[in-house]
Design an enzyme around this catalytic site. Structure first.
Site, PDB file in Angstrom:
ATOM      1  N   GLU A 123       0.846  -1.245  -0.052  1.00  0.00           N
ATOM      2  CA  GLU A 123       0.244  -0.048  -0.045  1.00  0.00           C
ATOM      3  C   GLU A 123       0.904   1.145  -0.090  1.00  0.00           C
ATOM      4  O   GLU A 123       0.546   2.164   0.744  1.00  0.00           O
ATOM      5  CB  GLU A 123      -1.057  -0.048   1.313  1.00  0.00           C
ATOM      6  CG  GLU A 123      -1.978  -1.200   1.209  1.00  0.00           C
ATOM      7  CD  GLU A 123      -2.892  -1.341   2.213  1.00  0.00           C
ATOM      8  OE1 GLU A 123      -4.234  -1.378   2.097  1.00  0.00           O
ATOM      9  OE2 GLU A 123      -2.618  -0.667   3.444  1.00  0.00           O
ATOM     10  N   GLU A 138      -6.830  -7.368  -1.400  1.00  0.00           N
ATOM     11  CA  GLU A 138      -7.266  -7.174   0.135  1.00  0.00           C
ATOM     12  C   GLU A 138      -8.710  -6.921  -0.076  1.00  0.00           C
ATOM     13  O   GLU A 138      -9.182  -5.804  -0.247  1.00  0.00           O
ATOM     14  CB  GLU A 138      -6.640  -6.328   0.872  1.00  0.00           C
ATOM     15  CG  GLU A 138      -5.231  -6.701   1.125  1.00  0.00           C
ATOM     16  CD  GLU A 138      -4.576  -5.674   2.254  1.00  0.00           C
ATOM     17  OE1 GLU A 138      -5.094  -4.742   2.829  1.00  0.00           O
ATOM     18  OE2 GLU A 138      -3.407  -5.910   2.531  1.00  0.00           O
TER      19      GLU A 138
END
Length: 623
Positions: free
Chosen positions: A167, A256
């Protein structure tokens, strides 16, 4: 590490799907972390993931979990840290693996998996191209990645994809910062150096184009993927992928997909809706989108590994020990239910079985959980925690130093100083408490403060001084380093000020609470009239019968502190804050016969009435 026995296979990217040996292959992955599961339970949890109807797992590798000490350079890949065995067990079950070696992982893990020593050099910049940081990363990857090479799919192993960073678009920006772009490209080169050109590399960012642009690289150097949760507009992630990846190498995937959510101390337990979760999964399946369930099984942040969130300073939220996550497979291995009362495991399993012919693996039988009879506390430490720490030689004397400057990762730091020439009511100011401070004057408890209690990131208290030899002890407890965002979350104190002047003769003592530290504590039997307080307490649980069951240690009548079972650090409890009031004890950490349970209670008020027993439950105890 065990070498996989399977024949080599080929895993590549197609225009709309992954290709396994040239055939279209959709990844139905579930996240679980070997670092949060006792190694004796790895097989059970992998079987339950497969029983969900999944064909792959995604897993973080926490850098700091494998380091033996603060200074680094020595690594542990044994027992609960034997990632090679974990990967072999996944391979035996036909589960492919998406490996996330970081170096940064987030995951509500202490400092996002980075070693605490990186905070000891205040000039070092993490997660960008900084020579000192990259030297540390390179040294770690030079150890880890060669160990992973035999487990690549091309070598007969289960690893089909390797994630670079994590991320990154929520931290850096490769479009505007050349050092951020150089960092990402350097990581890619480092992974390629050890793992070769064939393995698929990918990035994970928020499921919108802007996040992917900040955190990934356009083109085929990596596969850019997005993450999102139930109820999201999946077209945003699809558009992001289409803009970032070549049209002939763009299998859609949510790396995710949030089946639940994390919980901090002091919050309500996070429980999400099963119906909405299944609805968005159906949309992904209709779009031929692969997915990874974050989490399939969350497990437990044992010991001192639970991290924190926030922007630093007063914006700080410590993560609870349980990483149950309200995901399909609960912390103890049973089913979790959504806020709508629907079984998450059964709902996902049903969807998978309706959608895929190979989703037929049966769920293992439930593992037993028992509410053992309460046991009396038979011993306590002959000294308080403060007395125990003051028996240790100072590691430094002088101006206030932070925990990381004392070569300490976890546990407790004691700052001791005389009030000196200060007379009458003497005001003492503690600057930047990280994270909770307990103040003692001449050995007697005065007050405590949590880092978010003040408005100006400092805490002041008065000491009635009638003797210049009076000594103040400040015990600082680390409650987890922030692991997401830009906060540089060092621990300890930043300064101690009396009468406007910073102290320069402060004694520093540290106690990481390793197994050796615990075993060195002198315990004595309870005697009538003994003075109790902030100290260690011990009870013995005798397990009888044909088998050992897991249990939950009910801490609802305690305050806050830590628990060890047979010298294993179970984790933190904070019953005043909640929402969890118990700690899960896996059956694999218990044994037939006598089991030692040690509790360190930090709050003086919680032991005024003297705890006389430890209580157990067959299920979690919640506030």
């Amino acid at each position: 590490m065990t070498t996989p026995p399977s024949p080599p296979r080929n895993f590549t990217l197609g225009p709309t799907s992954f290709l396994l040996d040239g055939e279209e292959h959709y990844l139905r992955s579930g996240e679980l972390h070997y670092s949060r599961i006792p190694s004796a339970l790895w097989e059970d949890r992998l079987d339950r993931v497969k029983a969900l109807g999944l064909n792959a797992i995604q897993v973080y590798v926490p850098w700091n979990f494998h380091e033996r000490s603060f200074v680094g350079g020595e690594y542990d890949f044994e027992g609960d840290r034997d990632i090679g065995r974990f990967l072999s067990l996944a391979s035996e079950r036909g589960l492919l693996v998406l490996l996330r070696p970081g170096p940064y992982i987030c995951g509500e893990w202490d400092f996002g998996g980075l070693p605490a020593r990186l905070l000891s050099d205040q000039s070092l910049k993490i997660r960008t191209y900084d020579e000192a940081y990259m030297s540390e990363v390179t040294a770690w990857f030079d150890v880890l990645l060669p160990l992973m090479q035999p487990f690549l799919v091309e070598n007969g192993g289960p690893i089909v994809m390797v994630q670079v960073e994590n991320e990154y678009g929520s931290f850096g920006d490769v479009t505007s910062n050349p050092d951020d772009e150089k960092y990402l490209r350097s990581l890619i080169s480092l992974v390629r150096k050890h793992l070769g050109e064939s393995i698929v590399l990918y990035t994970t960012d928020g499921g919108v184009l802007a996040s992917m642009q900040r955190g990934s690289l356009e083109g085929d150097i990596v596969l850019s993927l997005g993450d999102f949760g139930p109820g999201s507009d999946i077209s945003n992630a699809i558009k992001g992928q289409q803009a970032m990846n070549p049209a002939d190498k763009n299998p859609l995937m949510c790396s995710e997909y949030y089946t639940g959510w994390l919980t901090h101390w002091g919050e309500d337990l996070q429980v999400t809706d099963t119906g909405t979760m299944i609805g968005t999964m159906k949309e992904m399946l209709a779009a031929n989108m692969s997915f990874n369930l974050y989490m399939a099984h969350g497990g437990t942040s044992f010991g001192f590994w639970a991290g924190a969130n926030g922007n630093g300073a007063l914006d700080y939220m410590s993560d609870i020990t349980s990483y149950d996550y309200n995901c399909p497979i609960s912390e103890s291995g049973s089913h979790n239910f959504g806020s709508d009362g629907v079984d998450k495991f059964e709902a996902i399993q049903s969807l998978m079985r309706d959608s895929f012919d190979d989703a037929t693996f049966d769920e293992p039988e439930p593992r037993p959980s028992e509410a053992f009879d309460s046991i009396p506390l038979s011993k306590y430490s002959s000294g308080s925690l403060i007395e125990i720490m003051k028996s240790i030689d100072p590691v430094a004397t002088g101006a206030v130093r932070r925990v990381e400057e004392l070569n300490q990762r976890f546990g407790f730091t004691l700052y001791s100083f005389p009030v000196g020439s200060c007379t009458g009511p003497c005001e003492v100011k503690l600057d930047k408490i990280r994270d909770r401070a307990f103040v003692y004057v001449d050995g007697l408890y005065l007050v405590d403060s949590y880092r978010t209690d003040s408005d100006d990131d400092s805490f002041s208290f008065e000491v009635d001084v009638d003797d210049s030899s009076i000594v103040v002890d400040v015990l600082v407890v680390n409650l987890g380093r922030i692991g997401f965002g830009h906060a540089v979350d060092w621990k300890g104190l930043d300064d101690i000020v009396i009468k406007g002047e910073s102290l320069s003769e402060v004694e520093h003592r540290t106690l990481e609470m390793t197994t050796d530290d615990l075993e060195n504590i002198n315990m004595k039997k309870f005697e009538e009239g003994d003075s109790l307080g902030q100290r260690f307490y011990e009870g013995e649980l005798e397990v009888k019968g044909s088998g050992v069951a897991s249990t939950h240690l009910d801490m609802s009548s305690w305050g806050s502190g830590f628990v060890w079972v047979n010298d294993f650090a179970l984790g933190r409890y904070w019953s005043d804050m909640g929402p969890t009031l118990s700690l899960w004890i896996p059956d694999s950490y218990l044994q037939k016969g006598i089991n030692s349970i040690v509790v360190l209670e930090l709050q003086e008020s919680a032991v005024e009435g003297c705890h006389k027993e430890l209580v157990f439950s067959s299920k979690p105890v919640l506030k």
